[in-house]
Design a protein around this motif. Structure first.
Motif, PDB file in Angstrom:
ATOM      1  N   SER A  58       0.853  -0.985   0.101  1.00  0.00           N
ATOM      2  CA  SER A  58      -0.085  -0.054  -0.016  1.00  0.00           C
ATOM      3  C   SER A  58       0.817   1.106   0.052  1.00  0.00           C
ATOM      4  CB  SER A  58      -0.860  -0.159   1.171  1.00  0.00           C
ATOM      5  OG  SER A  58      -1.807   1.135   1.289  1.00  0.00           O
ATOM      6  N   ILE A  59       0.766   2.108  -1.111  1.00  0.00           N
ATOM      7  CA  ILE A  59       1.590   3.288  -1.255  1.00  0.00           C
ATOM      8  C   ILE A  59       0.679   4.262  -1.858  1.00  0.00           C
ATOM      9  CG2 ILE A  59       3.568   4.445  -2.473  1.00  0.00           C
ATOM     10  CD1 ILE A  59       4.782   1.366  -2.933  1.00  0.00           C
ATOM     11  N   GLU A  60       0.866   5.428  -1.236  1.00  0.00           N
ATOM     12  CA  GLU A  60      -0.143   6.679  -1.693  1.00  0.00           C
ATOM     13  C   GLU A  60       0.860   7.218  -2.727  1.00  0.00           C
ATOM     14  OE1 GLU A  60      -2.405  10.506   0.359  1.00  0.00           O
ATOM     15  OE2 GLU A  60      -0.928   9.593   1.511  1.00  0.00           O
ATOM     16  N   PHE A  61       0.274   7.238  -3.996  1.00  0.00           N
ATOM     17  CA  PHE A  61       1.175   7.911  -4.996  1.00  0.00           C
ATOM     18  C   PHE A  61       0.291   9.263  -5.305  1.00  0.00           C
ATOM     19  CE2 PHE A  61       2.560   3.679  -5.856  1.00  0.00           C
ATOM     20  CZ  PHE A  61       3.798   3.682  -5.804  1.00  0.00           C
ATOM     21  N   LEU A  62       0.989  10.324  -5.636  1.00  0.00           N
ATOM     22  CA  LEU A  62       0.109  11.761  -5.661  1.00  0.00           C
ATOM     23  C   LEU A  62       0.856  12.262  -7.002  1.00  0.00           C
ATOM     24  CD1 LEU A  62       0.535  12.867  -2.138  1.00  0.00           C
ATOM     25  CD2 LEU A  62      -1.565  11.631  -3.051  1.00  0.00           C
ATOM     26  N   LEU A  63       0.025  12.612  -7.854  1.00  0.00           N
ATOM     27  CA  LEU A  63       0.359  13.614  -8.957  1.00  0.00           C
ATOM     28  C   LEU A  63       0.299  15.156  -8.513  1.00  0.00           C
ATOM     29  CD1 LEU A  63       0.693  13.517 -11.961  1.00  0.00           C
ATOM     30  CD2 LEU A  63      -1.600  14.168 -12.228  1.00  0.00           C
ATOM     31  N   GLN A  64       1.752  15.528  -8.396  1.00  0.00           N
ATOM     32  CA  GLN A  64       1.978  16.756  -8.069  1.00  0.00           C
ATOM     33  C   GLN A  64       3.414  17.515  -8.455  1.00  0.00           C
ATOM     34  OE1 GLN A  64       1.688  17.806  -3.655  1.00  0.00           O
ATOM     35  NE2 GLN A  64      -0.152  16.776  -3.679  1.00  0.00           N
ATOM     36  N   ASP A  65       3.499  18.771  -8.804  1.00  0.00           N
ATOM     37  CA  ASP A  65       4.643  19.216  -8.774  1.00  0.00           C
ATOM     38  C   ASP A  65       5.624  19.469  -7.781  1.00  0.00           C
ATOM     39  OD1 ASP A  65       6.492  21.368  -9.687  1.00  0.00           O
ATOM     40  OD2 ASP A  65       5.121  22.460 -10.798  1.00  0.00           O
ATOM     41  N   CYS A  66       6.828  19.014  -7.971  1.00  0.00           N
ATOM     42  CA  CYS A  66       7.652  19.008  -6.624  1.00  0.00           C
ATOM     43  C   CYS A  66       8.178  20.295  -6.202  1.00  0.00           C
ATOM     44  CB  CYS A  66       8.846  18.037  -7.022  1.00  0.00           C
ATOM     45  SG  CYS A  66       8.599  16.256  -7.031  1.00  0.00           S
ATOM     46  N   THR A  67       7.823  21.463  -7.086  1.00  0.00           N
ATOM     47  CA  THR A  67       8.101  22.801  -6.659  1.00  0.00           C
ATOM     48  C   THR A  67       7.007  23.401  -5.864  1.00  0.00           C
ATOM     49  OG1 THR A  67       7.433  23.748  -8.692  1.00  0.00           O
ATOM     50  CG2 THR A  67       9.466  22.732  -8.856  1.00  0.00           C
ATOM     51  N   LYS A  68       5.899  22.660  -5.931  1.00  0.00           N
ATOM     52  CA  LYS A  68       4.512  23.047  -5.253  1.00  0.00           C
ATOM     53  C   LYS A  68       3.942  22.076  -4.584  1.00  0.00           C
ATOM     54  CE  LYS A  68       4.178  26.049  -9.535  1.00  0.00           C
ATOM     55  NZ  LYS A  68       3.317  25.983 -10.675  1.00  0.00           N
ATOM     56  N   LEU A  69       4.698  21.467  -3.554  1.00  0.00           N
ATOM     57  CA  LEU A  69       4.023  20.313  -3.010  1.00  0.00           C
ATOM     58  C   LEU A  69       2.727  20.651  -1.944  1.00  0.00           C
ATOM     59  CD1 LEU A  69       7.432  18.394  -2.093  1.00  0.00           C
ATOM     60  CD2 LEU A  69       5.773  17.627  -3.898  1.00  0.00           C
ATOM     61  N   THR A  70       1.889  20.030  -1.819  1.00  0.00           N
ATOM     62  CA  THR A  70       0.824  20.097  -0.746  1.00  0.00           C
ATOM     63  C   THR A  70       0.710  18.500  -0.469  1.00  0.00           C
ATOM     64  OG1 THR A  70      -0.672  19.912  -2.584  1.00  0.00           O
ATOM     65  CG2 THR A  70       0.019  22.153  -1.845  1.00  0.00           C
ATOM     66  N   LEU A  71       1.404  18.218   0.550  1.00  0.00           N
ATOM     67  CA  LEU A  71       1.529  16.907   1.016  1.00  0.00           C
ATOM     68  C   LEU A  71       0.630  16.729   2.357  1.00  0.00           C
ATOM     69  CD1 LEU A  71       4.899  15.479  -0.161  1.00  0.00           C
ATOM     70  CD2 LEU A  71       2.776  15.502  -1.356  1.00  0.00           C
ATOM     71  N   PRO A  72      -0.111  15.715   2.702  1.00  0.00           N
ATOM     72  CA  PRO A  72      -0.832  15.758   3.993  1.00  0.00           C
ATOM     73  C   PRO A  72       0.153  15.512   5.128  1.00  0.00           C
ATOM     74  CG  PRO A  72      -0.940  13.578   2.667  1.00  0.00           C
ATOM     75  CD  PRO A  72      -0.296  14.585   1.880  1.00  0.00           C
ATOM     76  N   VAL A  73       1.314  15.333   5.099  1.00  0.00           N
ATOM     77  CA  VAL A  73       2.230  15.108   6.279  1.00  0.00           C
ATOM     78  C   VAL A  73       3.518  15.756   5.765  1.00  0.00           C
ATOM     79  CG1 VAL A  73       1.170  12.768   6.885  1.00  0.00           C
ATOM     80  CG2 VAL A  73       3.279  12.800   5.182  1.00  0.00           C
ATOM     81  N   LYS A  74       4.430  16.003   7.087  1.00  0.00           N
ATOM     82  CA  LYS A  74       5.787  16.103   7.079  1.00  0.00           C
ATOM     83  C   LYS A  74       6.697  14.999   7.324  1.00  0.00           C
ATOM     84  CE  LYS A  74       5.675  21.219   8.115  1.00  0.00           C
ATOM     85  NZ  LYS A  74       6.255  22.408   8.908  1.00  0.00           N
ATOM     86  N   SER A  75       7.794  14.886   6.810  1.00  0.00           N
ATOM     87  CA  SER A  75       8.331  13.728   7.189  1.00  0.00           C
ATOM     88  C   SER A  75       9.872  13.964   7.563  1.00  0.00           C
ATOM     89  CB  SER A  75       8.755  12.892   5.559  1.00  0.00           C
ATOM     90  OG  SER A  75       9.517  11.841   5.653  1.00  0.00           O
TER      91      SER A  75
END
Length: 255
Positions: free
Chosen positions: A87-104
């Motif tokens: 199970s992996i969450e794959f997201l279609l996003q521009d890496c220069t404008k990330l809007t991810l649900p978590v910090k890592s």
């Protein structure tokens, strides 16, 4: 607004299955990522492509998010993850404008993907976007080619032959031209596809890749809020020198 022109620089990734055929077996970068990974935190891979690293990390029990700008590559990654029952969450996003649900605590980007960010503004936007998604003392690991002047000084022309995923024979003619004022290498490929020695198709593609020098990288990283923990000349942790083919950075969010 900073525009990521990588969106117009993706001809090389038109066939995700062929990409896997050529590169899926490369795993030299995996060991260092595992070394810095913490099982208690979600790990983020940028420019994850077809999941070459995301999937084996998930199989080791790490919680993964994979981000890419190419829809076809992500669809291939999702298919492979399902086949491997992870199970992996794959997201279609521009890496220069990330809007991810978590910090890592760990973000990584391999495969020289840093070279796809062609301007100073876009490089800065990438690093700021990464920094905003790291926790305090979070680590960012990435690589880029070490610009070697003897390789960039002249037009480079060479041939390459291999078999594709269908067993057809491929003959490629490459022409690489370096634009010194922008530090961008423009790579052009003419591809001839043979089946039983008969030519069945011709293709063309190209890609542009930014070259950044070690002192330039140092200023860029420190200016965007990172301290360099270590820089290597390859993924085997060999010392960086003037002949090294790569710059492999381990960076920490600075306080």
């Amino acid at each position: 607004m900073t525009r990521n022109i990588f969106e117009e620089n993706m001809e090389k990734y038109a066939d995700p299955e062929m990409y896997d055929h050529l590169y899926e077996g490369y795993q030299k970068d995996l060991a260092m990522i595992v070394e810095w990974a913490k099982s208690s935190q979600t790990i983020i891979e940028l420019a994850c492509g077809t999941g070459r690293l995301t999937i084996p990390l998930a199989k080791r029990g790490f919680q993964m998010i994979g981000v890419d700008l190419h829809k076809g590559m992500l669809e291939r990654a999702k298919q492979k993850a399902s086949e491997h029952k992870v199970s992996i969450e794959f997201l279609l996003q521009d890496c220069t404008k990330l809007t991810l649900p978590v910090k890592s605590s760990l973000i990584f980007m391999t495969g020289n993907s840093f070279q796809h960010f062609l301007t100073n503004e876009v490089q800065d936007a990438l690093l700021q976007s990464v920094r905003q998604h790291l926790v305090e003392d979070g680590i960012f690991i990435f690589d880029t080619r070490n610009p070697l002047l003897h390789e960039l000084a002249a037009v480079d022309e060479y041939e390459q032959t291999y078999s594709d995923k269908n067993g057809d024979q491929i003959m490629e003619y490459h022409r690489d031209e370096y634009e010194a004022m922008t530090q961008i290498l423009h790579c052009h490929t003419d591809r001839y596809i043979y089946q039983s020695e008969a030519l069945i198709a011709k293709e063309q593609d190209g890609i542009s890749l930014r070259n950044s020098y070690p002192l330039e990288m140092e200023r860029m990283l420190t200016g965007n809020g990172f301290e360099i923990v270590q820089v290597y000349g390859d993924w085997d942790k060999n010392e960086l020198n003037e002949k090294s083919g790569s710059l492999v950075y381990v960076c920490r969010v600075s306080k």
